[in-house]
Design a protein around this motif. Sequence first.
Motif, PDB file in Angstrom:
ATOM      1  N   ARG A   3       0.089   0.688   0.763  1.00  0.00           N
ATOM      2  CA  ARG A   3       1.097  -0.343   0.645  1.00  0.00           C
ATOM      3  C   ARG A   3       0.920  -1.064  -0.681  1.00  0.00           C
ATOM      4  NH1 ARG A   3       1.771  -5.397   4.829  1.00  0.00           N
ATOM      5  NH2 ARG A   3       3.238  -6.627   3.630  1.00  0.00           N
ATOM      6  N   CYS A 129       1.762  11.368   1.019  1.00  0.00           N
ATOM      7  CA  CYS A 129       1.964  10.182   1.861  1.00  0.00           C
ATOM      8  C   CYS A 129       3.416  10.080   2.306  1.00  0.00           C
ATOM      9  CB  CYS A 129       1.585   8.916   1.103  1.00  0.00           C
ATOM     10  SG  CYS A 129      -0.155   8.841   0.628  1.00  0.00           S
ATOM     11  N   SER A 131       6.299   7.530   3.998  1.00  0.00           N
ATOM     12  CA  SER A 131       6.578   6.110   4.232  1.00  0.00           C
ATOM     13  C   SER A 131       7.010   5.854   5.669  1.00  0.00           C
ATOM     14  CB  SER A 131       7.683   5.628   3.286  1.00  0.00           C
ATOM     15  OG  SER A 131       7.272   5.708   1.951  1.00  0.00           O
ATOM     16  N   SER A 143       9.813  -4.929  -2.242  1.00  0.00           N
ATOM     17  CA  SER A 143       9.315  -3.589  -2.574  1.00  0.00           C
ATOM     18  C   SER A 143       7.904  -3.399  -2.049  1.00  0.00           C
ATOM     19  CB  SER A 143       9.338  -3.394  -4.090  1.00  0.00           C
ATOM     20  OG  SER A 143       8.644  -4.445  -4.744  1.00  0.00           O
ATOM     21  N   PRO A 145       6.459  -1.071   0.485  1.00  0.00           N
ATOM     22  CA  PRO A 145       6.477   0.019   1.460  1.00  0.00           C
ATOM     23  C   PRO A 145       5.118   0.224   2.102  1.00  0.00           C
ATOM     24  CG  PRO A 145       6.330   0.909  -0.742  1.00  0.00           C
ATOM     25  CD  PRO A 145       6.493  -0.587  -0.894  1.00  0.00           C
ATOM     26  N   ALA A 147       2.899   3.248   3.948  1.00  0.00           N
ATOM     27  CA  ALA A 147       2.906   4.705   4.080  1.00  0.00           C
ATOM     28  C   ALA A 147       1.646   5.177   4.782  1.00  0.00           C
ATOM     29  CB  ALA A 147       3.009   5.371   2.701  1.00  0.00           C
ATOM     30  N   THR A 160      -4.136   4.812   5.778  1.00  0.00           N
ATOM     31  CA  THR A 160      -2.885   4.098   5.626  1.00  0.00           C
ATOM     32  C   THR A 160      -3.066   3.040   4.547  1.00  0.00           C
ATOM     33  OG1 THR A 160      -3.532   2.538   7.349  1.00  0.00           O
ATOM     34  CG2 THR A 160      -2.215   4.420   8.038  1.00  0.00           C
ATOM     35  N   TRP A 162      -0.880   0.167   1.406  1.00  0.00           N
ATOM     36  CA  TRP A 162       0.317  -0.387   0.804  1.00  0.00           C
ATOM     37  C   TRP A 162       0.258  -0.295  -0.707  1.00  0.00           C
ATOM     38  CZ3 TRP A 162      -2.423  -4.121   3.947  1.00  0.00           C
ATOM     39  CH2 TRP A 162      -3.264  -4.973   3.235  1.00  0.00           C
ATOM     40  N   CYS A 164       2.372  -2.077  -4.168  1.00  0.00           N
ATOM     41  CA  CYS A 164       3.379  -3.043  -4.579  1.00  0.00           C
ATOM     42  C   CYS A 164       3.199  -3.509  -6.009  1.00  0.00           C
ATOM     43  CB  CYS A 164       3.365  -4.250  -3.671  1.00  0.00           C
ATOM     44  SG  CYS A 164       1.836  -5.144  -3.765  1.00  0.00           S
TER      45      CYS A 164
END
Length: 210
Positions: A3, A129, A131, A143, A145, A147, A160, A162, A164
């Motif tokens: 993410r 990966c 999303s 923004s 996401p 994944a 997992t 993120w 950004c």
Amino acid sequence: MIRARPPVQGVPAPDDGGEVVGGAGVPDFGERLTQAHPVKPEDLRRGADGMLVFWIDNQHGYYWAADPDSVKHQVFDRTNTSAEWKPTGESVERFLLHRTVHEALVGTGNKFSAVVPTEVLGSGVLDSCASFPFTPAVHDAPSTPVAVQRRRPGEGGPATGWLCPARPGELMLTVAATPGIDLGRYRAVLEPHVLERPRRVVRPSVAPPF
């Protein structure tokens, strides 16, 4: 899980126990800032507008609610400065799954963070990966996401995280997994792309002269 998210202006990045790769100096501080939680069952009440608030920000800055009479079970949010409920784009089921994944991600101690250039997105590093179809919460960056690493035959559990925006041309990437999963291979893949950052200097406190 992967993410990405921007830093919060004016808020220093404390060390929450997550590891910073390559001296990036930008630890994951989601636990300190994202403290939304479910409302206790005994405290659930419908408001005068018919909405049932079931999730709330720790600082009472944001509220999430649903209309129990609606067959669509859509989740709405609002701030503490507005009476207008806005649709989140998620059903109650999807919202609860989203929050569960998010809290598991920020709560685990098995994670690391790094700042990488935006070119990483087109380098193929993250091609494995997928999303999650989650809608960023009202207090998340648009923004942001989330994944998950696709599981391959013979591999352990997926990681997992993120990804950004951090600064122009840069992304802050956090990779996390459940305890026991080795993140070494993820770290090794990202290491060549990590941008060096000087670590924040913490000056010792000085007792007042009185």
